[in-house]
Design an enzyme around this catalytic site. Sequence first.
Site, mmCIF file in Angstrom:
data_model
loop_
_atom_site.group_PDB
_atom_site.id
_atom_site.type_symbol
_atom_site.label_atom_id
_atom_site.label_comp_id
_atom_site.label_asym_id
_atom_site.label_seq_id
_atom_site.Cartn_x
_atom_site.Cartn_y
_atom_site.Cartn_z
ATOM 1 N N HIS A 191 0.707 -1.101 0.022
ATOM 2 C CA HIS A 191 0.081 0.049 -0.058
ATOM 3 C C HIS A 191 0.865 1.253 0.102
ATOM 4 O O HIS A 191 0.492 2.226 -0.513
ATOM 5 C CB HIS A 191 -0.816 0.265 1.229
ATOM 6 C CG HIS A 191 -2.108 -0.985 1.139
ATOM 7 N ND1 HIS A 191 -2.600 -1.489 2.328
ATOM 8 C CD2 HIS A 191 -2.499 -1.822 -0.026
ATOM 9 C CE1 HIS A 191 -3.644 -2.334 1.984
ATOM 10 N NE2 HIS A 191 -3.424 -2.439 0.834
ATOM 11 N N ARG A 334 -13.149 -3.224 -18.179
ATOM 12 C CA ARG A 334 -12.683 -4.681 -18.046
ATOM 13 C C ARG A 334 -13.494 -5.377 -16.930
ATOM 14 O O ARG A 334 -13.703 -4.526 -15.839
ATOM 15 C CB ARG A 334 -11.122 -4.640 -17.567
ATOM 16 C CG ARG A 334 -10.874 -6.455 -17.522
ATOM 17 C CD ARG A 334 -9.541 -6.594 -17.159
ATOM 18 N NE ARG A 334 -9.192 -5.941 -15.811
ATOM 19 C CZ ARG A 334 -7.786 -6.189 -15.417
ATOM 20 N NH1 ARG A 334 -6.833 -6.820 -16.183
ATOM 21 N NH2 ARG A 334 -7.220 -5.800 -14.208
ATOM 22 N N GLU A 435 -3.978 -13.207 -21.776
ATOM 23 C CA GLU A 435 -3.061 -13.173 -20.897
ATOM 24 C C GLU A 435 -2.742 -14.499 -20.064
ATOM 25 O O GLU A 435 -1.944 -14.741 -19.197
ATOM 26 C CB GLU A 435 -3.347 -12.322 -19.653
ATOM 27 C CG GLU A 435 -4.900 -12.437 -19.448
ATOM 28 C CD GLU A 435 -5.194 -11.477 -18.123
ATOM 29 O OE1 GLU A 435 -4.381 -10.577 -17.688
ATOM 30 O OE2 GLU A 435 -6.633 -11.251 -17.886
ATOM 31 N N ASN A 458 1.395 -8.936 -18.045
ATOM 32 C CA ASN A 458 1.812 -9.143 -16.759
ATOM 33 C C ASN A 458 1.351 -10.536 -16.385
ATOM 34 O O ASN A 458 2.151 -11.312 -15.813
ATOM 35 C CB ASN A 458 1.037 -8.179 -15.797
ATOM 36 C CG ASN A 458 1.262 -6.654 -16.145
ATOM 37 O OD1 ASN A 458 2.237 -6.355 -16.694
ATOM 38 N ND2 ASN A 458 0.253 -5.800 -15.563
ATOM 39 N N ASP A 459 0.218 -10.908 -16.589
ATOM 40 C CA ASP A 459 -0.319 -12.156 -16.598
ATOM 41 C C ASP A 459 0.586 -13.189 -17.496
ATOM 42 O O ASP A 459 0.935 -14.362 -17.316
ATOM 43 C CB ASP A 459 -1.744 -12.490 -16.451
ATOM 44 C CG ASP A 459 -2.116 -11.966 -14.758
ATOM 45 O OD1 ASP A 459 -1.696 -12.384 -13.888
ATOM 46 O OD2 ASP A 459 -3.154 -11.156 -14.952
ATOM 47 N N CYS A 506 -2.202 -4.018 -23.057
ATOM 48 C CA CYS A 506 -2.379 -3.437 -21.827
ATOM 49 C C CYS A 506 -1.466 -3.579 -20.555
ATOM 50 O O CYS A 506 -1.553 -3.161 -19.563
ATOM 51 C CB CYS A 506 -3.886 -3.109 -21.255
ATOM 52 S SG CYS A 506 -4.541 -4.522 -21.102
#
Length: 575
Positions: A191, A334, A435, A458-459, A506
């Site tokens: 965070h 999304r 992905e 990313n994935d 993306c």
Amino acid sequence: MLALYGTGVSDGIAIGKAFILQRELPEIPEYVIPHEYLEDEIIRFKRAIDASRQQLLEIREHIPANAPPEASSFLDAHLLMLDDKMISMAPIDTIRQQQCNAEWALKTQRDTLSAMFEQMDDHYLRNKKIDVNQVVNRILRNLLQQNYDEHEKMSPGEIVVADDLTPADTVMLKHNRIRAFVTSLGGPISHTAILARSLGIPAIVSAHSATQYVRHGEEIIIDGKRGMLIVAPDAQIVAEYLQRQKDILKLRQELNRLKTSRGITSDRKRIHLLANIELPADVRAAAQAGAEGIGLYRTEFLFMNRAEPPGEEEQFRSYVKVVKALPKKPVTIRTLDLGADKQVDGGRAGTAITINPALGLRAVRLCLHDTSLFRPQLRAILRASVYGQVKMMIPMLSSQDELFQVLELIEETKSELKRKRIKFNPKIPIGGMIEVPAAAISADLFAPYLDFFSIGTNDLIQYTLAIDRVDDAVNYLYDPLHPAVLRLISLTIQAGKKARIPVAMCGEMAGDPRYTRLLIGLGLMEFSMHPATLLEVKKIVLHSNAAKLNRSVQRLLNVRNTREVHALVEKLGYS
Ligand code: PEP
Ligand code: MG
């Protein structure tokens, strides 16, 4: 002079004096409370909770007006924890049953909760353990009358060096005009790191033992991009970094001039540059960077840090807000990508902790499993579609069947809205995220049923290379240039071309200027990224020749040595 390295989580350079923020709690005393004083001890405990609440509320007052909503939501999460029975009631039972002092009762409860979280595999819950510790330590400090006055001693322009910082601390650092911070602990998606980026403070985390090597008042330099901390730099290094600061500022001003130019390569190929957003408030940064629209709106962030999920109306209002803020521009919403590292707060029923959450019931799988979560979102997106150029995008598709189920649900929702005479765009474009390696390999099987693809690197990288994207220990294996990854990206782009549907990207790779030329060469025409990198990527686009890059990249794809691929990507466009 000494250089320490950590993980740079927020770019920028800062030069200033170190402020060491020591946060060690003294030894927690344990003593017996005579029976007749037990109720007084409980009152003392409750007062410490009230004082903690007051402090957090005061910190919230200091959040700058232009700060992102995450800033207050983290504080709200801490405030909610103060009311949680596990923290506010359990120690009272212990005081009564064991006749012990409040500090000891609270410490015992903290240890129990820590042990419980320790056994959990889930990344989100591991992060929760940090939050619980931060809240409990605040109450303990109030019980021990250890004042929270460190912040007042800080002077503007100082650089904070701490073992760890709470999100609440981070907000106060900004308020006190602290220039940057370094922590010994923490990860890039904590965070605190997220807040540092949103608040625009250069920051480094996991610079191990930083508090031991830096002395209070010593001059230090923070290089947020490289994750480097220089202690007691000599005059020459200071001069070098002052120059770098000037260069960065100049570069930013230069880049700002590109805001209104179109992304066109030197051989007139149009490249679309869009922004990724997490919350409606992020639209401002996207517009400031001159984004052509939103290529990824991560709607799951609306579901976090709260006990109850947002209803259809709230979702609808959020989507319309984004669409209206960007008139005549595409907004790609999304559908929910919850699960894995993105769990909601409040432990809603059904979100069981699994051994491999990234391979479990996440994203579209979770939505199909629990359509009570999915249907209101589909209705909200469809209703928002009449307000602008809304597109819908489905995350984590891995099989055709999944896609068919989603399409059926969308059709059902459309019929329901029609019956109720509620307006929507019947031709809303539906896209799929590529992905999962299975989807990339069989992209040609998905293409006939979709209006566009968007590659989520990313994935895609996580699943192709079998590396957990949030696990520090395997970060070194993260390689967007791995031949398997490049082949999957190329396969997807080719499948899109063949089916005549647009292909976007993306994932983080799309916003990394090191890969812009490679991706243009692979035939990518739409990039969606964090607004902060958009203009840098645009500059590269304007100076690239797509046809030439295409030829170089075809040769590069046949190179059989991975190191050579890295070297060639670096040289792309310069040869
Ligand atoms: C991705 O996986 O590349 C992506 C863009 O989605 P997220 O990072 O939200 O999983
Ligand atoms: Mg993803």
